[in-house]
Design an enzyme around this catalytic site. Structure first.
Site, PDB file in Angstrom:
ATOM      1  N   PRO A 123      29.597  36.398   4.123  1.00 18.91           N
ATOM      2  CA  PRO A 123      28.549  35.493   4.583  1.00 18.91           C
ATOM      3  C   PRO A 123      27.826  35.958   5.845  1.00 18.91           C
ATOM      4  O   PRO A 123      28.442  36.505   6.765  1.00 18.91           O
ATOM      5  CB  PRO A 123      29.300  34.175   4.855  1.00 18.91           C
ATOM      6  CG  PRO A 123      30.731  34.536   4.916  1.00 18.91           C
ATOM      7  CD  PRO A 123      30.907  35.738   4.044  1.00 18.91           C
ATOM      8  N   ASN A 124      26.526  35.725   5.817  1.00 22.96           N
ATOM      9  CA  ASN A 124      25.625  35.980   6.948  1.00 22.96           C
ATOM     10  C   ASN A 124      25.342  37.452   7.220  1.00 22.96           C
ATOM     11  O   ASN A 124      24.535  37.774   8.089  1.00 22.96           O
ATOM     12  CB  ASN A 124      26.132  35.291   8.226  1.00 22.96           C
ATOM     13  CG  ASN A 124      26.202  33.791   8.050  1.00 22.96           C
ATOM     14  OD1 ASN A 124      25.219  33.181   7.643  1.00 22.96           O
ATOM     15  ND2 ASN A 124      27.349  33.185   8.306  1.00 22.96           N
ATOM     16  N   ARG A 144      20.305  37.929  12.856  1.00 26.38           N
ATOM     17  CA  ARG A 144      21.377  37.160  13.500  1.00 26.38           C
ATOM     18  C   ARG A 144      21.888  37.871  14.759  1.00 26.38           C
ATOM     19  O   ARG A 144      22.135  39.077  14.747  1.00 26.38           O
ATOM     20  CB  ARG A 144      22.549  36.914  12.523  1.00 26.38           C
ATOM     21  CG  ARG A 144      23.387  38.147  12.254  1.00 26.38           C
ATOM     22  CD  ARG A 144      24.515  37.931  11.275  1.00 26.38           C
ATOM     23  NE  ARG A 144      25.572  37.071  11.762  1.00 26.38           N
ATOM     24  CZ  ARG A 144      26.841  37.171  11.376  1.00 26.38           C
ATOM     25  NH1 ARG A 144      27.221  38.084  10.489  1.00 26.38           N
ATOM     26  NH2 ARG A 144      27.738  36.350  11.848  1.00 26.38           N
ATOM     27  N   TYR A 154      25.171  42.192  16.742  1.00 28.54           N
ATOM     28  CA  TYR A 154      25.177  42.921  15.471  1.00 28.54           C
ATOM     29  C   TYR A 154      24.055  43.957  15.347  1.00 28.54           C
ATOM     30  O   TYR A 154      23.969  44.648  14.334  1.00 28.54           O
ATOM     31  CB  TYR A 154      25.106  41.918  14.304  1.00 28.54           C
ATOM     32  CG  TYR A 154      26.276  40.962  14.285  1.00 28.54           C
ATOM     33  CD1 TYR A 154      27.564  41.425  14.016  1.00 28.54           C
ATOM     34  CD2 TYR A 154      26.108  39.610  14.561  1.00 28.54           C
ATOM     35  CE1 TYR A 154      28.650  40.562  14.010  1.00 28.54           C
ATOM     36  CE2 TYR A 154      27.189  38.729  14.558  1.00 28.54           C
ATOM     37  CZ  TYR A 154      28.450  39.213  14.288  1.00 28.54           C
ATOM     38  OH  TYR A 154      29.528  38.371  14.280  1.00 28.54           O
ATOM     39  N   ASN A 171      33.688  43.846   4.445  1.00 28.62           N
ATOM     40  CA  ASN A 171      33.463  43.081   5.666  1.00 28.62           C
ATOM     41  C   ASN A 171      33.330  41.624   5.215  1.00 28.62           C
ATOM     42  O   ASN A 171      32.254  41.207   4.781  1.00 28.62           O
ATOM     43  CB  ASN A 171      32.203  43.542   6.392  1.00 28.62           C
ATOM     44  CG  ASN A 171      31.992  42.768   7.689  1.00 28.62           C
ATOM     45  OD1 ASN A 171      32.649  41.745   7.931  1.00 28.62           O
ATOM     46  ND2 ASN A 171      31.078  43.230   8.518  1.00 28.62           N
ATOM     47  N   ALA A 209      32.901  35.803   8.323  1.00 29.91           N
ATOM     48  CA  ALA A 209      33.757  34.734   8.850  1.00 29.91           C
ATOM     49  C   ALA A 209      34.962  34.441   7.961  1.00 29.91           C
ATOM     50  O   ALA A 209      35.983  33.928   8.443  1.00 29.91           O
ATOM     51  CB  ALA A 209      32.918  33.466   9.029  1.00 29.91           C
ATOM     52  N   HIS A 235      38.684  35.391   8.821  1.00 28.72           N
ATOM     53  CA  HIS A 235      39.568  34.603   9.678  1.00 28.72           C
ATOM     54  C   HIS A 235      40.121  33.362   8.987  1.00 28.72           C
ATOM     55  O   HIS A 235      40.856  32.590   9.602  1.00 28.72           O
ATOM     56  CB  HIS A 235      38.799  34.195  10.950  1.00 28.72           C
ATOM     57  CG  HIS A 235      37.929  35.293  11.486  1.00 28.72           C
ATOM     58  ND1 HIS A 235      38.448  36.497  11.912  1.00 28.72           N
ATOM     59  CD2 HIS A 235      36.579  35.406  11.635  1.00 28.72           C
ATOM     60  CE1 HIS A 235      37.447  37.289  12.308  1.00 28.72           C
ATOM     61  NE2 HIS A 235      36.309  36.644  12.148  1.00 28.72           N
ATOM     62  N   ASP A 289      44.423  37.295  -1.333  1.00 24.48           N
ATOM     63  CA  ASP A 289      45.163  37.315  -2.605  1.00 24.48           C
ATOM     64  C   ASP A 289      44.443  38.142  -3.670  1.00 24.48           C
ATOM     65  O   ASP A 289      45.089  38.838  -4.458  1.00 24.48           O
ATOM     66  CB  ASP A 289      45.377  35.885  -3.120  1.00 24.48           C
ATOM     67  CG  ASP A 289      46.478  35.156  -2.353  1.00 24.48           C
ATOM     68  OD1 ASP A 289      47.196  35.808  -1.569  1.00 24.48           O
ATOM     69  OD2 ASP A 289      46.628  33.928  -2.547  1.00 24.48           O
ATOM     70  N   GLU A 321      39.048  47.387   5.779  1.00 22.48           N
ATOM     71  CA  GLU A 321      38.376  46.245   6.404  1.00 22.48           C
ATOM     72  C   GLU A 321      37.420  46.781   7.482  1.00 22.48           C
ATOM     73  O   GLU A 321      37.826  47.604   8.299  1.00 22.48           O
ATOM     74  CB  GLU A 321      39.451  45.357   7.054  1.00 22.48           C
ATOM     75  CG  GLU A 321      38.921  44.183   7.856  1.00 22.48           C
ATOM     76  CD  GLU A 321      40.032  43.495   8.660  1.00 22.48           C
ATOM     77  OE1 GLU A 321      41.132  44.077   8.824  1.00 22.48           O
ATOM     78  OE2 GLU A 321      39.783  42.375   9.140  1.00 22.48           O
ATOM     79  N   HIS A 328      34.475  45.680  10.484  1.00 22.68           N
ATOM     80  CA  HIS A 328      33.722  44.704  11.284  1.00 22.68           C
ATOM     81  C   HIS A 328      32.767  45.460  12.177  1.00 22.68           C
ATOM     82  O   HIS A 328      33.158  46.440  12.828  1.00 22.68           O
ATOM     83  CB  HIS A 328      34.661  43.840  12.135  1.00 22.68           C
ATOM     84  CG  HIS A 328      35.600  43.058  11.289  1.00 22.68           C
ATOM     85  ND1 HIS A 328      35.194  41.977  10.545  1.00 22.68           N
ATOM     86  CD2 HIS A 328      36.914  43.238  11.022  1.00 22.68           C
ATOM     87  CE1 HIS A 328      36.224  41.511   9.863  1.00 22.68           C
ATOM     88  NE2 HIS A 328      37.273  42.258  10.132  1.00 22.68           N
ATOM     89  N   SER A 335      31.224  44.255  14.862  1.00 23.39           N
ATOM     90  CA  SER A 335      31.594  43.971  16.254  1.00 23.39           C
ATOM     91  C   SER A 335      33.097  44.209  16.449  1.00 23.39           C
ATOM     92  O   SER A 335      33.848  44.308  15.469  1.00 23.39           O
ATOM     93  CB  SER A 335      31.245  42.525  16.604  1.00 23.39           C
ATOM     94  OG  SER A 335      32.037  41.638  15.827  1.00 23.39           O
ATOM     95  N   ARG A 352      36.693  39.541  20.980  1.00 24.78           N
ATOM     96  CA  ARG A 352      35.839  38.345  20.985  1.00 24.78           C
ATOM     97  C   ARG A 352      36.711  37.071  21.039  1.00 24.78           C
ATOM     98  O   ARG A 352      37.808  37.103  21.566  1.00 24.78           O
ATOM     99  CB  ARG A 352      34.915  38.387  19.768  1.00 24.78           C
ATOM    100  CG  ARG A 352      33.940  39.584  19.833  1.00 24.78           C
ATOM    101  CD  ARG A 352      33.023  39.640  18.632  1.00 24.78           C
ATOM    102  NE  ARG A 352      32.143  38.473  18.560  1.00 24.78           N
ATOM    103  CZ  ARG A 352      31.423  38.162  17.484  1.00 24.78           C
ATOM    104  NH1 ARG A 352      31.469  38.929  16.405  1.00 24.78           N
ATOM    105  NH2 ARG A 352      30.640  37.098  17.495  1.00 24.78           N
ATOM    106  N   ARG A 412      38.666  34.899  16.142  1.00 28.95           N
ATOM    107  CA  ARG A 412      38.244  36.107  15.419  1.00 28.95           C
ATOM    108  C   ARG A 412      39.336  37.173  15.433  1.00 28.95           C
ATOM    109  O   ARG A 412      39.210  38.216  14.800  1.00 28.95           O
ATOM    110  CB  ARG A 412      36.959  36.681  16.025  1.00 28.95           C
ATOM    111  CG  ARG A 412      35.760  35.812  15.797  1.00 28.95           C
ATOM    112  CD  ARG A 412      34.478  36.489  16.239  1.00 28.95           C
ATOM    113  NE  ARG A 412      33.481  35.495  16.563  1.00 28.95           N
ATOM    114  CZ  ARG A 412      32.668  34.921  15.676  1.00 28.95           C
ATOM    115  NH1 ARG A 412      32.712  35.263  14.411  1.00 28.95           N
ATOM    116  NH2 ARG A 412      31.802  34.001  16.046  1.00 28.95           N
TER     117      ARG A 412
HETATM  118  C1  DQA Z   1      32.030  40.257  11.547  1.00 27.72           C
HETATM  119  C2  DQA Z   1      32.852  39.487  12.594  1.00 27.72           C
HETATM  120  C3  DQA Z   1      33.152  38.092  12.122  1.00 27.72           C
HETATM  121  O1  DQA Z   1      33.930  37.398  13.081  1.00 27.72           O
HETATM  122  C4  DQA Z   1      31.867  37.325  11.907  1.00 27.72           C
HETATM  123  O2  DQA Z   1      32.143  36.029  11.423  1.00 27.72           O
HETATM  124  C5  DQA Z   1      30.925  38.054  11.027  1.00 27.72           C
HETATM  125  C6  DQA Z   1      30.768  39.492  11.193  1.00 27.72           C
HETATM  126  C7  DQA Z   1      31.602  41.644  12.058  1.00 27.72           C
HETATM  127  O3  DQA Z   1      31.134  42.427  11.227  1.00 27.72           O
HETATM  128  O4  DQA Z   1      31.707  41.950  13.253  1.00 27.72           O
HETATM  129  O5  DQA Z   1      30.196  37.446  10.241  1.00 27.72           O
HETATM  130  O6  DQA Z   1      32.813  40.438  10.409  1.00 27.72           O
END
Ligand code: DQA
Length: 144
Positions: free
Chosen positions: A9-10, A17, A22, A73, A76, A79, A86, A97, A99, A101, A106, A110
């Protein structure tokens, strides 16, 4: 070798954003960056983004039997999502994995990652380059 790159998401809002966290590169530009790198490394890549937890679970399940590595990635959902953890465990495809950031530097919430348990490597805080590093790590693992 085929790698599936999943963004949660996002992440489709990259460039818009919170650019101080980011960056200003868009999701579209990230996709081009990954595709160009994959071509150079002779790796087949599929890109997928969804804002929906169930859709992410479906996509991971669909990868079973036809994908050699997953870069994820989960945004959110990192977390919160036992369902994504699963799904990764169920298909048992080597996963990294990513990220953008540095999540460990943070907010406290997170610093918890459910998916981490199903990934052999976590790359955090390396910006968009983290996706390329993840592809490299999966390729090295596949070839060894
Ligand atoms: C993220 C870090 C997450 O905490 C956040 O909710 C994101 C982006 C990152 O790529 O740094 O949406 O996964």
């Amino acid at each position: 070798m085929k790698i599936l790159v999943i963004n949660g998401p996002n992440l489709n809002m990259l460039g818009i954003r919170e650019p101080d966290i980011y960056g200003r590169t868009t999701y579209r530009d990230l996709c081009s960056l990954i595709l160009e790198y994959a071509l150079k490394k002779r790796v087949e890549v599929e890109l997928y983004q969804s804002n929906h937890e169930g859709a992410l679970v479906d996509k991971i399940q669909e990868a079973y039997g036809n994908t050699d590595g997953i870069v994820i990635n989960p945004g959110a959902y990192t977390h919160t999502s036992v369902a994504i953890l699963d799904a990764l465990k169920a298909v048992a495809i080597p996963a990294v994995e990513v990220h953008i950031s540095d999540v460990d530097a943070r907010e406290e919430f997170r610093q918890i990652s459910y998916v981490r348990q199903a990934c052999f490597l976590t790359i955090s805080g390396h910006g968009l380059n983290g996706y390329l590093e993840a592809i490299n790590a999966l390729r090295d693992r596949y070839e060894s």
